[in-house]
Motif scaffolding. Sequence first.
Motif, mmCIF file in Angstrom:
data_model
loop_
_atom_site.group_PDB
_atom_site.id
_atom_site.type_symbol
_atom_site.label_atom_id
_atom_site.label_comp_id
_atom_site.label_asym_id
_atom_site.label_seq_id
_atom_site.Cartn_x
_atom_site.Cartn_y
_atom_site.Cartn_z
ATOM 1 N N ILE A 76 0.818 -0.744 -0.107
ATOM 2 C CA ILE A 76 0.109 -0.275 -0.045
ATOM 3 C C ILE A 76 0.543 1.229 -0.036
ATOM 4 O O ILE A 76 1.771 1.196 0.932
ATOM 5 N N VAL A 77 0.461 1.935 -1.230
ATOM 6 C CA VAL A 77 1.727 3.602 -0.959
ATOM 7 C C VAL A 77 0.216 4.597 -1.534
ATOM 8 O O VAL A 77 -0.756 4.052 -2.164
ATOM 9 N N GLY A 78 0.355 5.142 -1.112
ATOM 10 C CA GLY A 78 -0.574 6.931 -1.241
ATOM 11 C C GLY A 78 -0.007 8.301 -0.841
ATOM 12 O O GLY A 78 0.225 8.341 0.389
ATOM 13 N N THR A 79 -0.774 9.172 -1.603
ATOM 14 C CA THR A 79 -0.262 10.232 -1.057
ATOM 15 C C THR A 79 -1.585 11.303 -1.681
ATOM 16 O O THR A 79 -2.337 11.374 -2.521
ATOM 17 N N LEU A 80 -2.197 11.990 -0.049
ATOM 18 C CA LEU A 80 -3.614 12.009 -0.531
ATOM 19 C C LEU A 80 -3.068 14.327 -0.004
ATOM 20 O O LEU A 80 -1.979 14.227 0.467
ATOM 21 N N ASP A 81 -4.362 14.788 -0.348
ATOM 22 C CA ASP A 81 -4.331 16.395 -0.851
ATOM 23 C C ASP A 81 -5.441 16.190 -0.369
ATOM 24 O O ASP A 81 -6.220 17.056 -1.177
ATOM 25 N N GLN A 82 -5.366 16.330 0.966
ATOM 26 C CA GLN A 82 -6.866 16.898 1.662
ATOM 27 C C GLN A 82 -6.296 18.476 2.648
ATOM 28 O O GLN A 82 -6.934 18.958 3.297
ATOM 29 N N ALA A 83 -5.409 19.092 2.186
ATOM 30 C CA ALA A 83 -4.245 19.842 2.808
ATOM 31 C C ALA A 83 -4.251 19.249 4.138
ATOM 32 O O ALA A 83 -3.493 18.110 4.831
ATOM 33 N N GLY A 84 -4.781 20.264 5.377
ATOM 34 C CA GLY A 84 -4.268 19.912 6.549
ATOM 35 C C GLY A 84 -5.152 19.394 7.063
ATOM 36 O O GLY A 84 -5.278 18.294 8.136
ATOM 37 N N ALA A 85 -5.980 19.052 6.551
ATOM 38 C CA ALA A 85 -7.472 17.838 7.170
ATOM 39 C C ALA A 85 -6.925 16.226 7.037
ATOM 40 O O ALA A 85 -7.380 14.947 6.601
ATOM 41 N N THR A 86 -5.562 16.276 5.920
ATOM 42 C CA THR A 86 -4.993 14.801 4.883
ATOM 43 C C THR A 86 -5.100 13.894 6.053
ATOM 44 O O THR A 86 -4.695 12.485 6.068
ATOM 45 N N ASN A 87 -4.088 14.861 7.061
ATOM 46 C CA ASN A 87 -3.520 13.471 8.241
ATOM 47 C C ASN A 87 -4.818 12.272 9.170
ATOM 48 O O ASN A 87 -4.610 11.193 9.243
ATOM 49 N N ILE A 88 -6.223 12.715 9.067
ATOM 50 C CA ILE A 88 -6.787 11.801 9.929
ATOM 51 C C ILE A 88 -7.571 11.128 8.061
ATOM 52 O O ILE A 88 -8.334 10.045 8.244
#
Length: 384
Positions: A78-90
């Motif tokens: 599993i790899v992945g990079t999300l972009d929800q800005a500061g909400a990404t961590n959750i």
Amino acid sequence: MRNKRQRYCIVGVGNTAYGHTPGLSQTALNVLAIRAALEDAGLTTKDLHGVLTKAPTSTFPRMWAPQIAEALRVKPNIVGTLDQAGATNIGLIQYAISCIELGQGEVVAIAYGDNPRTGTRENYARARGGDGAVAGLFGTPSSYALAARRRMHEYGTTKEQLGHVAMTHRYHASLNPNAVYQDPITLDDYLNARWVAEPFGLLDCCPVSDGGAAYIVTTEARAKELKKAPIYIRGIGQSHPSWEFFRRPDLAASGAAESGRLCFASAGMTTADVDFCEIYDCFTIVPVITLEEYGFVPRGKAGAFYQEGHTRLGGKLPCNTSGGLLSETGMPGTQLVCEAVRQLRGECGVRQVKNPAVGLVSQQGGILTTHATMLLSVEGGRLQ
């Protein structure tokens, strides 16, 4: 959370030094944070099945999670990079749980690391509103300043009340040896700070900081084999207003109300169950908006809630016990998850909340554009 095959936990957290880290690349900050989180959990890179990342805000590189996996010398499922800005961590925690539910792995690392203070910070200064700036909106402070001014107009929040947000979080940071800013501030210090974008002075704004932080997500069964007590992920909610804030009917609303409702519903909890909060605080107005939209206090009352001392250690609802973005580090939120885990483990020394069972973490990105909420607890923590 309900309707899952198994329960999920955070079993390790780790971070680098915060603030000014010359000589450490974005890659190095992620790798060091993940290795620290693995060590905290009693695991090694050989145990990893997934590497998930938030893209560094300052550069937004492509294929970022695979680059971090390579630097760790792992070949994950599993790899992945999300972009929800500061909400990404959750959001990444929710993605990790989904991947484990589907049988794609059992141990997933989630990390953020960036060096905008010693590297480039070009992305922080972009204009809002397409090719040009709308009404002089360059960078983030001017946009949040408009939201703050609207909130002050509608609900009577005062400049002095915002000062108590800054003072409270700085007081907590003064008890945190890893915080970038540890010197307490007075209301006079706050009111006399240089202007950035009215009504914000310098102490209303989080700093630009280098650093990295990470955590490890796994199943309850695997967690109970490890050296530290697991911290349970009880609920997650997301709600993203998405549009540019100046196109929304309410300039001062965030996604916290719906995100919080979904999170509390998924956990089977209410605000009464929460012992402390780690609230995204890129600017002093954000905890005020967030606490009100979550329902901890009525609209227009969060400023007074801070002013009356209820959010300090020993108060009704301690908030941002490590100093938050305003004083611990301006990193976009990963550190708040680490602090919540450490509080629930009882590892925070002089800044420790007394016998906490449930902690809330909020995350936000853009200009009130994205929002995510998470409830964490010790085993059996006040579930209905």
